[in-house]
Design a protein around this motif. Structure first.
Motif, mmCIF file in Angstrom:
data_model
loop_
_atom_site.group_PDB
_atom_site.id
_atom_site.type_symbol
_atom_site.label_atom_id
_atom_site.label_comp_id
_atom_site.label_asym_id
_atom_site.label_seq_id
_atom_site.Cartn_x
_atom_site.Cartn_y
_atom_site.Cartn_z
ATOM 1 N N SER A 22 0.819 -1.221 0.000
ATOM 2 C CA SER A 22 0.000 0.000 0.000
ATOM 3 C C SER A 22 0.849 1.264 0.000
ATOM 4 O O SER A 22 0.420 2.306 -0.499
ATOM 5 N N LEU A 23 2.053 1.201 0.558
ATOM 6 C CA LEU A 23 2.962 2.346 0.557
ATOM 7 C C LEU A 23 4.211 1.969 -0.212
ATOM 8 O O LEU A 23 4.864 0.978 0.106
ATOM 9 N N ARG A 24 4.516 2.748 -1.239
ATOM 10 C CA ARG A 24 5.766 2.588 -1.987
ATOM 11 C C ARG A 24 6.593 3.831 -1.711
ATOM 12 O O ARG A 24 6.143 4.944 -1.969
ATOM 13 N N GLU A 25 7.780 3.625 -1.180
ATOM 14 C CA GLU A 25 8.570 4.750 -0.693
ATOM 15 C C GLU A 25 8.832 5.803 -1.764
ATOM 16 O O GLU A 25 8.714 6.999 -1.503
ATOM 17 N N TYR A 26 9.166 5.372 -2.973
ATOM 18 C CA TYR A 26 9.482 6.347 -4.024
ATOM 19 C C TYR A 26 8.294 7.281 -4.266
ATOM 20 O O TYR A 26 8.443 8.489 -4.431
ATOM 21 N N LYS A 27 7.089 6.711 -4.304
ATOM 22 C CA LYS A 27 5.882 7.486 -4.598
ATOM 23 C C LYS A 27 5.531 8.393 -3.421
ATOM 24 O O LYS A 27 5.206 9.573 -3.601
ATOM 25 N N TYR A 28 5.609 7.846 -2.221
ATOM 26 C CA TYR A 28 5.280 8.625 -1.029
ATOM 27 C C TYR A 28 6.260 9.788 -0.857
ATOM 28 O O TYR A 28 5.855 10.922 -0.622
ATOM 29 N N ALA A 29 7.557 9.498 -0.991
ATOM 30 C CA ALA A 29 8.572 10.542 -0.823
ATOM 31 C C ALA A 29 8.393 11.652 -1.852
ATOM 32 O O ALA A 29 8.575 12.842 -1.544
ATOM 33 N N ARG A 30 8.021 11.306 -3.087
ATOM 34 C CA ARG A 30 7.800 12.319 -4.118
ATOM 35 C C ARG A 30 6.591 13.186 -3.794
ATOM 36 O O ARG A 30 6.620 14.398 -3.982
ATOM 37 N N GLU A 31 5.534 12.558 -3.308
ATOM 38 C CA GLU A 31 4.338 13.326 -2.950
ATOM 39 C C GLU A 31 4.650 14.306 -1.820
ATOM 40 O O GLU A 31 4.279 15.489 -1.892
ATOM 41 N N ILE A 32 5.342 13.834 -0.791
ATOM 42 C CA ILE A 32 5.687 14.703 0.339
ATOM 43 C C ILE A 32 6.641 15.803 -0.123
ATOM 44 O O ILE A 32 6.467 16.981 0.223
ATOM 45 N N ALA A 33 7.649 15.438 -0.913
ATOM 46 C CA ALA A 33 8.626 16.425 -1.396
ATOM 47 C C ALA A 33 7.942 17.523 -2.194
ATOM 48 O O ALA A 33 8.249 18.714 -2.018
ATOM 49 N N GLU A 34 7.035 17.140 -3.073
ATOM 50 C CA GLU A 34 6.324 18.129 -3.892
ATOM 51 C C GLU A 34 5.516 19.077 -3.011
ATOM 52 O O GLU A 34 5.488 20.289 -3.233
ATOM 53 N N LYS A 35 4.868 18.533 -1.991
ATOM 54 C CA LYS A 35 4.068 19.367 -1.086
ATOM 55 C C LYS A 35 4.960 20.282 -0.245
ATOM 56 O O LYS A 35 4.598 21.434 0.009
ATOM 57 N N VAL A 36 6.105 19.788 0.196
ATOM 58 C CA VAL A 36 7.037 20.622 0.968
ATOM 59 C C VAL A 36 7.511 21.787 0.110
ATOM 60 O O VAL A 36 7.500 22.943 0.548
ATOM 61 N N VAL A 37 7.916 21.495 -1.119
ATOM 62 C CA VAL A 37 8.366 22.555 -2.032
ATOM 63 C C VAL A 37 7.244 23.564 -2.267
ATOM 64 O O VAL A 37 7.461 24.784 -2.210
ATOM 65 N N SER A 38 6.043 23.087 -2.514
ATOM 66 C CA SER A 38 4.899 23.965 -2.763
ATOM 67 C C SER A 38 4.632 24.873 -1.566
ATOM 68 O O SER A 38 4.417 26.084 -1.725
ATOM 69 N N GLU A 39 4.648 24.304 -0.362
ATOM 70 C CA GLU A 39 4.393 25.098 0.849
ATOM 71 C C GLU A 39 5.490 26.130 1.079
ATOM 72 O O GLU A 39 5.208 27.268 1.479
ATOM 73 N N LEU A 40 6.735 25.759 0.841
ATOM 74 C CA LEU A 40 7.831 26.718 1.004
ATOM 75 C C LEU A 40 7.701 27.860 -0.004
ATOM 76 O O LEU A 40 7.887 29.027 0.340
ATOM 77 N N LYS A 41 7.360 27.521 -1.245
ATOM 78 C CA LYS A 41 7.190 28.553 -2.266
ATOM 79 C C LYS A 41 6.045 29.499 -1.912
ATOM 80 O O LYS A 41 6.156 30.716 -2.117
ATOM 81 N N LYS A 42 4.946 28.959 -1.384
ATOM 82 C CA LYS A 42 3.807 29.798 -0.972
ATOM 83 C C LYS A 42 4.239 30.825 0.062
ATOM 84 O O LYS A 42 3.665 31.908 0.141
ATOM 85 N N ARG A 43 5.231 30.465 0.868
ATOM 86 C CA ARG A 43 5.723 31.349 1.928
ATOM 87 C C ARG A 43 6.890 32.224 1.452
ATOM 88 O O ARG A 43 7.534 32.883 2.247
ATOM 89 N N GLY A 44 7.174 32.170 0.155
ATOM 90 C CA GLY A 44 8.177 33.061 -0.412
ATOM 91 C C GLY A 44 9.596 32.529 -0.424
ATOM 92 O O GLY A 44 10.539 33.279 -0.698
ATOM 93 N N PHE A 45 9.775 31.237 -0.168
ATOM 94 C CA PHE A 45 11.121 30.654 -0.152
ATOM 95 C C PHE A 45 11.450 30.035 -1.513
ATOM 96 O O PHE A 45 10.573 29.552 -2.224
ATOM 97 N N ASP A 46 12.730 30.041 -1.848
ATOM 98 C CA ASP A 46 13.227 29.466 -3.099
ATOM 99 C C ASP A 46 13.490 27.981 -2.861
ATOM 100 O O ASP A 46 14.471 27.614 -2.207
ATOM 101 N N ALA A 47 12.601 27.136 -3.338
ATOM 102 C CA ALA A 47 12.704 25.694 -3.090
ATOM 103 C C ALA A 47 12.477 24.924 -4.381
ATOM 104 O O ALA A 47 11.695 25.346 -5.237
ATOM 105 N N GLU A 48 13.167 23.795 -4.508
ATOM 106 C CA GLU A 48 12.949 22.929 -5.670
ATOM 107 C C GLU A 48 13.363 21.499 -5.354
ATOM 108 O O GLU A 48 14.206 21.258 -4.495
ATOM 109 N N ARG A 49 12.752 20.571 -6.070
ATOM 110 C CA ARG A 49 13.134 19.163 -5.983
ATOM 111 C C ARG A 49 14.308 18.924 -6.910
ATOM 112 O O ARG A 49 14.356 19.473 -8.008
ATOM 113 N N ILE A 50 15.220 18.064 -6.483
ATOM 114 C CA ILE A 50 16.365 17.753 -7.344
ATOM 115 C C ILE A 50 16.107 16.544 -8.228
ATOM 116 O O ILE A 50 16.839 16.317 -9.191
#
Length: 195
Positions: A22-50
């Motif tokens: 039910s949990l695949r690490e690659y998929k879960y980590a990508r979903e969380i990473a994308e949300k972290v980047v999105s939230e940081l950008k909303k707050r004005g921070f320069d963030a990106e996934r590598i």
């Protein structure tokens, strides 16, 4: 300050999943990473996934991408957080280990302060917190490739256990995802306020 977020593993990485699939690490980590980047950008921070690809990008290539950004804008202007889920076994059966932890490279490094901020954010959750305080700070230390071979302060987080039933149920819930994202965003922002 440039915040780089790494999401562990890829669709073609063997194992790295809950025993029931039910949990695949690659998929879960990508979903969380994308949300972290999105939230940081909303707050004005320069963030990106590598790593935006689905397939597994080698650790050497991940480090090359990070170091290329460090070379371009200056190592002191970059931090890296690599997001993972932990495992106590080989993925074939449910295990009992639980909790959240963060890793840095061995010794006192610039990443220790970032790890401290992530730990403080994690302690505001109901998670079991896994620490190693033998050197005076909570982070665990190891010779993890992405921590050793990147030029900037780098921390790897292990976000609960993908082979613990209770942890997986929480991780997959909307409240769980929100908690993991919030922990990272809060820890990173608190670190950025200190520099």
């Amino acid at each position: 300050m440039k915040v780089l977020i790494d999401n562990g593993h890829g669709v073609d990485t063997a194992g790295k999943r809950s025993p029931d699939g039910s949990l695949r690490e690659y998929k879960y980590a990508r979903e969380i990473a994308e949300k972290v980047v999105s939230e940081l950008k909303k707050r004005g921070f320069d963030a990106e996934r590598i790593v935006t690809e689905e397939n597994d990008i080698s650790l050497s290539e991940r480090c090359r991408r990070v170091n290329s950004i460090c070379d371009r804008i200056g190592t002191k202007n970059v931090i890296l957080v690599s997001i993972h889920c932990n495992a106590a076994g080989n993925g074939s059966q449910w295990m009992n280990a639980r909790g959240w932890e963060a890793w840095t490279s061995v010794g006192q490094t610039a990443a220790d302060k970032l790890a401290d901020c992530l730990y403080k954010a994690a302690e505001e959750t109901d998670f079991k917190i896994r620490k190693d305080t033998t050197d005076g700070d909570p982070d665990k230390e190891g010779h993890l490739y992405i921590l050793k071979h990147t030029k900037c302060p780098a921390v790897l987080t292990e976000n609960l256990f993908q082979d613990n039933k209770e942890d997986v149920a929480f991780l997959l819930s909307e409240a769980g995802k929100e908690t993991i994202v919030s922990l990272h965003v809060k820890g990173i922002i608190n670190y950025l306020k200190t520099i």
